[in-house]
Design a protein around this motif. Structure first.
Motif, PDB file in Angstrom:
ATOM      1  N   ILE A 118       0.827  -1.202   0.000  1.00 44.93           N
ATOM      2  CA  ILE A 118       0.000   0.000   0.000  1.00 44.93           C
ATOM      3  C   ILE A 118       0.864   1.256   0.000  1.00 44.93           C
ATOM      4  CG2 ILE A 118      -0.229   0.087   2.535  1.00 44.93           C
ATOM      5  CD1 ILE A 118      -3.124   1.036   2.106  1.00 44.93           C
ATOM      6  N   LYS A 149       1.908   1.927  -3.528  1.00 44.42           N
ATOM      7  CA  LYS A 149       0.783   2.419  -4.333  1.00 44.42           C
ATOM      8  C   LYS A 149       0.437   3.872  -4.024  1.00 44.42           C
ATOM      9  CE  LYS A 149      -1.517  -2.106  -4.415  1.00 44.42           C
ATOM     10  NZ  LYS A 149      -2.676  -2.870  -3.848  1.00 44.42           N
ATOM     11  N   GLU A 150       0.532   4.274  -2.765  1.00 43.47           N
ATOM     12  CA  GLU A 150      -0.080   5.540  -2.361  1.00 43.47           C
ATOM     13  C   GLU A 150       0.877   6.589  -1.805  1.00 43.47           C
ATOM     14  OE1 GLU A 150      -3.842   5.338  -0.380  1.00 43.47           O
ATOM     15  OE2 GLU A 150      -4.167   3.246  -0.955  1.00 43.47           O
ATOM     16  N   SER A 188       1.271   9.953  -3.992  1.00 48.24           N
ATOM     17  CA  SER A 188       0.172  10.910  -3.879  1.00 48.24           C
ATOM     18  C   SER A 188       0.092  11.501  -2.475  1.00 48.24           C
ATOM     19  CB  SER A 188      -1.154  10.237  -4.243  1.00 48.24           C
ATOM     20  OG  SER A 188      -1.398   9.113  -3.424  1.00 48.24           O
ATOM     21  N   LEU A 189       0.448  10.718  -1.467  1.00 48.02           N
ATOM     22  CA  LEU A 189       0.456  11.226  -0.092  1.00 48.02           C
ATOM     23  C   LEU A 189       1.493  12.331   0.075  1.00 48.02           C
ATOM     24  CD1 LEU A 189      -0.291  11.127   2.921  1.00 48.02           C
ATOM     25  CD2 LEU A 189       1.333   9.234   3.170  1.00 48.02           C
ATOM     26  N   ILE A 202      -5.892  -0.875  -0.147  1.00 46.58           N
ATOM     27  CA  ILE A 202      -6.069   0.472  -0.682  1.00 46.58           C
ATOM     28  C   ILE A 202      -6.779   1.282   0.397  1.00 46.58           C
ATOM     29  CG2 ILE A 202      -7.136   1.901  -2.475  1.00 46.58           C
ATOM     30  CD1 ILE A 202      -7.068  -0.531  -4.322  1.00 46.58           C
ATOM     31  N   SER A 203      -6.347   2.511   0.606  1.00 38.78           N
ATOM     32  CA  SER A 203      -6.977   3.331   1.638  1.00 38.78           C
ATOM     33  C   SER A 203      -8.298   3.923   1.136  1.00 38.78           C
ATOM     34  CB  SER A 203      -6.046   4.456   2.072  1.00 38.78           C
ATOM     35  OG  SER A 203      -6.010   5.478   1.089  1.00 38.78           O
TER      36      SER A 203
END
Length: 241
Positions: free
Chosen positions: A134, A137-138, A141-142, A169-170
């Protein structure tokens, strides 16, 4: 922008490499980590023994250093010994969540807090154990969200956690307060007559406004932390005695 990256899992850990690499697009990155894992070291620093501080390599325009010290020492040494004037410090990505009461024990958060004490913006980032999928993946963008919205500040340490490991996925971002995790630790004697931590059941906070609850609901949580810990209402009552 000059960015310092520190952690408590050790300079060779997966999380610090991911974080340093993804921060490259936001500035010049320097890394300093402990030479071994220092998890749950809280804000311990080495005062009376000597410390190593060693340049390891420069790779992909990132300079890497290691120290025999604690996570907070990574920050202290880097800010003191390196010629670079850093603008912000990131700590992580920690292998293990730092939610609620975890914050008290966390070397990851303390390494960021040390930067805050030194007058710099600081961000601590953690994920559940071995949940770097995760993060991959994120995290881009974070980080973009953090920089674009200027969420960092000299007034607090921003403690960020990915969701618990049931989520790949959050569900999004939540700004919230620190919750509580009540640890019920038990110890047993081993064959050498030493005590070991056998089990640690945890009672989790169910307050929907806390990081503990919201991470378990699938959100990436943001908690601004401060160093000053006075219980103001209790102080006012005590003054009346």
């Amino acid at each position: 922008m000059n960015i310092l990256v520190v952690n408590d899992d050790g300079v060779f850990s997966e999380g610090i490499k991911i974080l340093a690499t993804k921060l490259k697009r936001f500035g010049n990155v320097t890394v300093c980590g402990p030479d071994q894992g220092r998890s749950a070291s809280s804000h311990c620093i080495i005062l009376h023994d000597s410390l190593s501080f060693e340049f390891i390599k420069e790779e992909d325009e990132i300079k890497w250093y290691k120290t025999s010290g604690m996570p907070a020492d990574c920050t202290r040494l880097s800010l003191n010994l390196l010629e670079t004037k850093f603008d912000i410090v990131f700590s992580g990505v920690n292998n293990g969540l730092n939610l609620g009461t975890d914050i008290i024990y966390s070397g990851t958060v303390s390494a960021a807090r040390e930067a805050h004490i030194e007058g710099l913006p600081a961000v601590a980032i953690s994920t559940d154990f071995d949940c770097f999928g995760i993060v991959e993946k994120e995290l881009d963008s974070l980080l973009a969200y953090i920089f674009n919205e200027k969420l960092y500040s000299k007034e607090y340490v921003l403690n960020i956690n990915f969701p618990t490991n049931q989520f790949q996925i959050s569900k999004g971002y939540k700004f919230c307060k620190q919750g509580i995790k009540n640890f019920k630790t038990t110890f047993v004697l081993d064959k050498d007559g030493q005590y070991i931590n056998q089990d640690c059941p945890i009672v989790y906070d169910t307050n929907p406004e806390t990081d503990v609850y919201l991470a378990d609901q699938g959100y990436i949580t943001f908690v601004p932390l401060k160093v000053e810990q006075t219980h103001i209402s209790a102080l006012e009552k005590l003054k009346q005695i």
